[in-house]
Design a protein around this motif. Sequence first.
Motif, PDB file in Angstrom:
ATOM      1  N   THR A   1      -4.421   9.259   3.808  1.00 46.35           N
ATOM      2  CA  THR A   1      -4.821  10.009   2.627  1.00 46.35           C
ATOM      3  C   THR A   1      -5.298   9.019   1.575  1.00 46.35           C
ATOM      4  O   THR A   1      -5.185   7.802   1.768  1.00 46.35           O
ATOM      5  CB  THR A   1      -3.656  10.877   2.101  1.00 46.35           C
ATOM      6  OG1 THR A   1      -4.150  11.796   1.124  1.00 46.35           O
ATOM      7  CG2 THR A   1      -2.550  10.021   1.492  1.00 46.35           C
ATOM      8  N   ASN A   2      -5.813   9.519   0.487  1.00 43.75           N
ATOM      9  CA  ASN A   2      -6.346   8.671  -0.576  1.00 43.75           C
ATOM     10  C   ASN A   2      -5.204   7.913  -1.277  1.00 43.75           C
ATOM     11  O   ASN A   2      -4.325   8.529  -1.877  1.00 43.75           O
ATOM     12  CB  ASN A   2      -7.112   9.542  -1.579  1.00 43.75           C
ATOM     13  CG  ASN A   2      -7.808   8.718  -2.647  1.00 43.75           C
ATOM     14  OD1 ASN A   2      -7.758   7.491  -2.653  1.00 43.75           O
ATOM     15  ND2 ASN A   2      -8.464   9.397  -3.562  1.00 43.75           N
TER      16      ASN A   2
ATOM     17  N   VAL B   1       0.721  12.054  -0.676  1.00 46.02           N
ATOM     18  CA  VAL B   1       0.902  11.206  -1.856  1.00 46.02           C
ATOM     19  C   VAL B   1      -0.377  11.082  -2.687  1.00 46.02           C
ATOM     20  O   VAL B   1      -0.387  10.357  -3.685  1.00 46.02           O
ATOM     21  CB  VAL B   1       1.452   9.806  -1.483  1.00 46.02           C
ATOM     22  CG1 VAL B   1       2.809   9.934  -0.809  1.00 46.02           C
ATOM     23  CG2 VAL B   1       0.482   9.027  -0.614  1.00 46.02           C
ATOM     24  N   ALA B   2      -1.421  11.808  -2.311  1.00 46.47           N
ATOM     25  CA  ALA B   2      -2.600  11.918  -3.166  1.00 46.47           C
ATOM     26  C   ALA B   2      -2.491  13.138  -4.070  1.00 46.47           C
ATOM     27  O   ALA B   2      -3.323  13.328  -4.962  1.00 46.47           O
ATOM     28  CB  ALA B   2      -3.870  12.003  -2.320  1.00 46.47           C
TER      29      ALA B   2
ATOM     30  N   ALA C   1       0.856  -1.189   0.000  1.00 45.65           N
ATOM     31  CA  ALA C   1       0.000   0.000   0.000  1.00 45.65           C
ATOM     32  C   ALA C   1       0.890   1.236   0.000  1.00 45.65           C
ATOM     33  O   ALA C   1       1.898   1.278   0.711  1.00 45.65           O
ATOM     34  CB  ALA C   1      -0.911   0.005   1.230  1.00 45.65           C
ATOM     35  N   THR C   2       0.511   2.208  -0.798  1.00 42.22           N
ATOM     36  CA  THR C   2       1.352   3.398  -0.949  1.00 42.22           C
ATOM     37  C   THR C   2       1.328   4.314   0.267  1.00 42.22           C
ATOM     38  O   THR C   2       2.092   5.282   0.308  1.00 42.22           O
ATOM     39  CB  THR C   2       0.937   4.201  -2.204  1.00 42.22           C
ATOM     40  OG1 THR C   2      -0.449   4.556  -2.104  1.00 42.22           O
ATOM     41  CG2 THR C   2       1.169   3.376  -3.477  1.00 42.22           C
TER      42      THR C   2
ATOM     43  N   LEU D   1      -2.542  -1.959  -3.503  1.00 39.28           N
ATOM     44  CA  LEU D   1      -3.941  -2.211  -3.158  1.00 39.28           C
ATOM     45  C   LEU D   1      -4.390  -1.310  -2.020  1.00 39.28           C
ATOM     46  O   LEU D   1      -3.582  -0.621  -1.385  1.00 39.28           O
ATOM     47  CB  LEU D   1      -4.134  -3.685  -2.789  1.00 39.28           C
ATOM     48  CG  LEU D   1      -3.196  -4.338  -1.776  1.00 39.28           C
ATOM     49  CD1 LEU D   1      -3.386  -3.836  -0.363  1.00 39.28           C
ATOM     50  CD2 LEU D   1      -3.365  -5.849  -1.813  1.00 39.28           C
ATOM     51  N   ASP D   2      -5.692  -1.355  -1.765  1.00 36.74           N
ATOM     52  CA  ASP D   2      -6.291  -0.611  -0.655  1.00 36.74           C
ATOM     53  C   ASP D   2      -6.169  -1.476   0.594  1.00 36.74           C
ATOM     54  O   ASP D   2      -6.946  -2.417   0.787  1.00 36.74           O
ATOM     55  CB  ASP D   2      -7.759  -0.310  -0.974  1.00 36.74           C
ATOM     56  CG  ASP D   2      -8.445   0.492   0.119  1.00 36.74           C
ATOM     57  OD1 ASP D   2      -7.950   0.520   1.264  1.00 36.74           O
ATOM     58  OD2 ASP D   2      -9.501   1.083  -0.164  1.00 36.74           O
ATOM     59  N   VAL D   3      -5.183  -1.178   1.427  1.00 35.51           N
ATOM     60  CA  VAL D   3      -4.911  -2.039   2.577  1.00 35.51           C
ATOM     61  C   VAL D   3      -6.028  -1.970   3.615  1.00 35.51           C
ATOM     62  O   VAL D   3      -6.292  -2.957   4.315  1.00 35.51           O
ATOM     63  CB  VAL D   3      -3.536  -1.713   3.199  1.00 35.51           C
ATOM     64  CG1 VAL D   3      -3.555  -0.363   3.923  1.00 35.51           C
ATOM     65  CG2 VAL D   3      -3.073  -2.826   4.123  1.00 35.51           C
TER      66      VAL D   3
END
Length: 199
Positions: free
Chosen positions: A87-88, A125-126, A9-10, A38-40
Amino acid sequence: MAHIDYYFATISPYTYLAGTRLEEIAAKHGATITYKPLDVVALFGRTGGVPPKDRHISRQEYRAQELTRQSKKLDMPFNLMPAHWPTNMAPSSYAFIAAQNAGGGDLGTLAHGITRACWAEEKDVADDAVIRSCLEAAGFDPNLADSGLLEGAETYARNLDEAVEAGAFGAPFYVVDDGARFWGQDRLDDLDLHLAGKL
């Protein structure tokens, strides 16, 4: 030749603390990597976990201690309470997927650059400008930040489904094509030993 599916996840602090050690291990053993952002938070929800903010206070306190310990152990700059977290994750993940599809740069550097921006550089980071900067620093066209958004969204969702199917439940998570699974940056030494046939 071994292959590793890398679920990450970022905005994951443990993904940041992994640095580029996965890439070094893969190169050492001639292994290939497929990166699967992915969306953790969604992964937690589908595998019995909960987001950090919803965990019991004892778990939150331990997480804070462990992150601080690990960052010191690795000698990596780290802010336990970054300005832009959570954040997104989607925009940076879509850009990463576009970069992987386009080629021409260093994906390990990109993954680390995005997570470092959050956890060590107080950047969001969004934000498009941050994503572009990370892409460029890793040798990719910064315009990838705005390309392939539909494909990025589809791949991002598919990565989540594949993670659940593969038995992943957190990030970073490493799945070798022989079925071996390793959870967390602190299991990279075990992954190294496994690829060497010693574990």
